[in-house]
Design a protein around this motif. Structure first.
Motif, PDB file in Angstrom:
ATOM      1  N   GLY A  34      30.372 -74.217 -83.843  1.00 16.60           N
ATOM      2  CA  GLY A  34      29.754 -73.035 -84.411  1.00 16.60           C
ATOM      3  C   GLY A  34      30.750 -72.051 -84.990  1.00 16.60           C
ATOM      4  O   GLY A  34      30.358 -71.103 -85.687  1.00 16.60           O
ATOM      5  N   GLY A  35      32.018 -72.254 -84.682  1.00 16.92           N
ATOM      6  CA  GLY A  35      33.050 -71.355 -85.163  1.00 16.92           C
ATOM      7  C   GLY A  35      33.502 -71.683 -86.582  1.00 16.92           C
ATOM      8  O   GLY A  35      32.948 -72.555 -87.246  1.00 16.92           O
ATOM      9  N   SER A  36      34.537 -70.950 -87.011  1.00 16.26           N
ATOM     10  CA  SER A  36      35.042 -71.089 -88.376  1.00 16.26           C
ATOM     11  C   SER A  36      36.554 -71.217 -88.383  1.00 16.26           C
ATOM     12  O   SER A  36      37.244 -70.717 -87.492  1.00 16.26           O
ATOM     13  N   LEU A  37      37.043 -71.887 -89.401  1.00 14.27           N
ATOM     14  CA  LEU A  37      38.473 -71.965 -89.687  1.00 14.27           C
ATOM     15  C   LEU A  37      38.651 -71.958 -91.197  1.00 14.27           C
ATOM     16  O   LEU A  37      37.758 -72.387 -91.942  1.00 14.27           O
ATOM     17  N   ARG A  38      39.811 -71.483 -91.643  1.00 18.00           N
ATOM     18  CA  ARG A  38      40.148 -71.580 -93.062  1.00 18.00           C
ATOM     19  C   ARG A  38      41.470 -72.311 -93.199  1.00 18.00           C
ATOM     20  O   ARG A  38      42.486 -71.861 -92.662  1.00 18.00           O
ATOM     21  N   LEU A  39      41.430 -73.407 -93.923  1.00 20.16           N
ATOM     22  CA  LEU A  39      42.643 -74.162 -94.212  1.00 20.16           C
ATOM     23  C   LEU A  39      43.230 -73.697 -95.545  1.00 20.16           C
ATOM     24  O   LEU A  39      42.484 -73.366 -96.470  1.00 20.16           O
ATOM     25  N   SER A  40      44.540 -73.696 -95.613  1.00 18.51           N
ATOM     26  CA  SER A  40      45.250 -73.343 -96.846  1.00 18.51           C
ATOM     27  C   SER A  40      46.166 -74.482 -97.251  1.00 18.51           C
ATOM     28  O   SER A  40      46.749 -75.151 -96.386  1.00 18.51           O
ATOM     29  N   CYS A  41      46.301 -74.667 -98.541  1.00 18.23           N
ATOM     30  CA  CYS A  41      47.216 -75.670 -99.088  1.00 18.23           C
ATOM     31  C   CYS A  41      48.018 -75.000-100.196  1.00 18.23           C
ATOM     32  O   CYS A  41      47.467 -74.708-101.265  1.00 18.23           O
ATOM     33  N   ALA A  42      49.285 -74.768 -99.925  1.00 16.30           N
ATOM     34  CA  ALA A  42      50.154 -74.132-100.896  1.00 16.30           C
ATOM     35  C   ALA A  42      50.940 -75.191-101.662  1.00 16.30           C
ATOM     36  O   ALA A  42      51.635 -76.016-101.054  1.00 16.30           O
ATOM     37  N   ALA A  43      50.826 -75.153-102.984  1.00 12.83           N
ATOM     38  CA  ALA A  43      51.516 -76.127-103.834  1.00 12.83           C
ATOM     39  C   ALA A  43      52.819 -75.536-104.358  1.00 12.83           C
ATOM     40  O   ALA A  43      52.945 -74.321-104.522  1.00 12.83           O
ATOM     41  N   SER A  44      53.771 -76.429-104.642  1.00 14.19           N
ATOM     42  CA  SER A  44      55.092 -75.987-105.099  1.00 14.19           C
ATOM     43  C   SER A  44      55.138 -75.748-106.602  1.00 14.19           C
ATOM     44  O   SER A  44      56.187 -75.395-107.137  1.00 14.19           O
ATOM     45  N   ARG A  45      54.002 -75.941-107.272  1.00 16.32           N
ATOM     46  CA  ARG A  45      53.931 -75.624-108.685  1.00 16.32           C
ATOM     47  C   ARG A  45      52.508 -75.197-109.010  1.00 16.32           C
ATOM     48  O   ARG A  45      51.620 -75.301-108.174  1.00 16.32           O
ATOM     49  N   SER A  46      52.282 -74.757-110.223  1.00 16.95           N
ATOM     50  CA  SER A  46      50.972 -74.264-110.614  1.00 16.95           C
ATOM     51  C   SER A  46      49.877 -75.294-110.327  1.00 16.95           C
ATOM     52  O   SER A  46      49.994 -76.461-110.673  1.00 16.95           O
ATOM     53  N   ILE A  47      48.816 -74.831-109.686  1.00 16.15           N
ATOM     54  CA  ILE A  47      47.716 -75.740-109.356  1.00 16.15           C
ATOM     55  C   ILE A  47      46.982 -76.212-110.606  1.00 16.15           C
ATOM     56  O   ILE A  47      46.251 -77.199-110.565  1.00 16.15           O
ATOM     57  N   PHE A  48      47.174 -75.538-111.731  1.00 13.48           N
ATOM     58  CA  PHE A  48      46.501 -75.965-112.963  1.00 13.48           C
ATOM     59  C   PHE A  48      47.209 -77.147-113.617  1.00 13.48           C
ATOM     60  O   PHE A  48      46.719 -77.680-114.609  1.00 13.48           O
ATOM     61  N   THR A  49      48.357 -77.562-113.058  1.00 20.51           N
ATOM     62  CA  THR A  49      48.999 -78.783-113.547  1.00 20.51           C
ATOM     63  C   THR A  49      48.360 -80.026-112.928  1.00 20.51           C
ATOM     64  O   THR A  49      48.697 -81.144-113.308  1.00 20.51           O
ATOM     65  N   PHE A  50      47.451 -79.801-111.997  1.00 19.91           N
ATOM     66  CA  PHE A  50      46.744 -80.907-111.367  1.00 19.91           C
ATOM     67  C   PHE A  50      45.328 -80.997-111.930  1.00 19.91           C
ATOM     68  O   PHE A  50      44.660 -79.995-112.116  1.00 19.91           O
ATOM     69  N   SER A  51      44.885 -82.203-112.178  1.00 19.81           N
ATOM     70  CA  SER A  51      43.527 -82.361-112.699  1.00 19.81           C
ATOM     71  C   SER A  51      42.494 -82.091-111.608  1.00 19.81           C
ATOM     72  O   SER A  51      41.382 -81.658-111.893  1.00 19.81           O
TER      73      SER A  51
END
Length: 116
Positions: free
Chosen positions: A15-32
């Motif tokens: 019933g609880g919540s968590l937020r996962l984060s993923c930090a990329a080493s370059r602009s995320i718009f370089t990924f499709s």
């Protein structure tokens, strides 16, 4: 070399919540596409949620209405907000990024454990 660094996993009650984060080493718009996969013990890795460079999202049926994928381009970070967690959400969660040349990159994984 692309690096994806995940954070935010942990132990939470059902019933609880968590937020996962993923930090990329370059602009995320370089990924499709960027996404979150998970793998529970004895099970295959499955796609949980994904977001394309254009902003389209998709989710596995079991998390629809509970999980939300989002991004912050200024921080080169993709998030997975997980609400109403269930015991069956317990797994190692992996961040994935696909380049425009179909190269796949993976984070190291973060454990999410939900106690019932």
């Amino acid at each position: 070399q692309v690096q994806l660094v995940e954070s935010g996993g942990g132990l939470v009650q059902a019933g609880g919540s968590l937020r996962l984060s993923c930090a990329a080493s370059r602009s995320i718009f370089t990924f499709s596409r960027m996404g979150w996969y998970r793998q529970a013990p004895g099970k295959q890795r499955e796609l949980v949620a994904a977001i394309t460079s254009g902003g389209a999202t998709n989710y596995v049926d079991s998390v629809k209405g509970r999980f939300t994928i989002s991004r912050d381009s200024a921080k080169n970070t993709v998030y997975l907000q997980m609400n109403s967690l269930k015991a069956e959400d317990t797994a190692v969660y992996y961040c994935n990024a696909n380049s425009r040349w179909n190269t796949a990159y993976w984070g190291q994984g973060t454990q999410v454990s939900v106690s019932s």
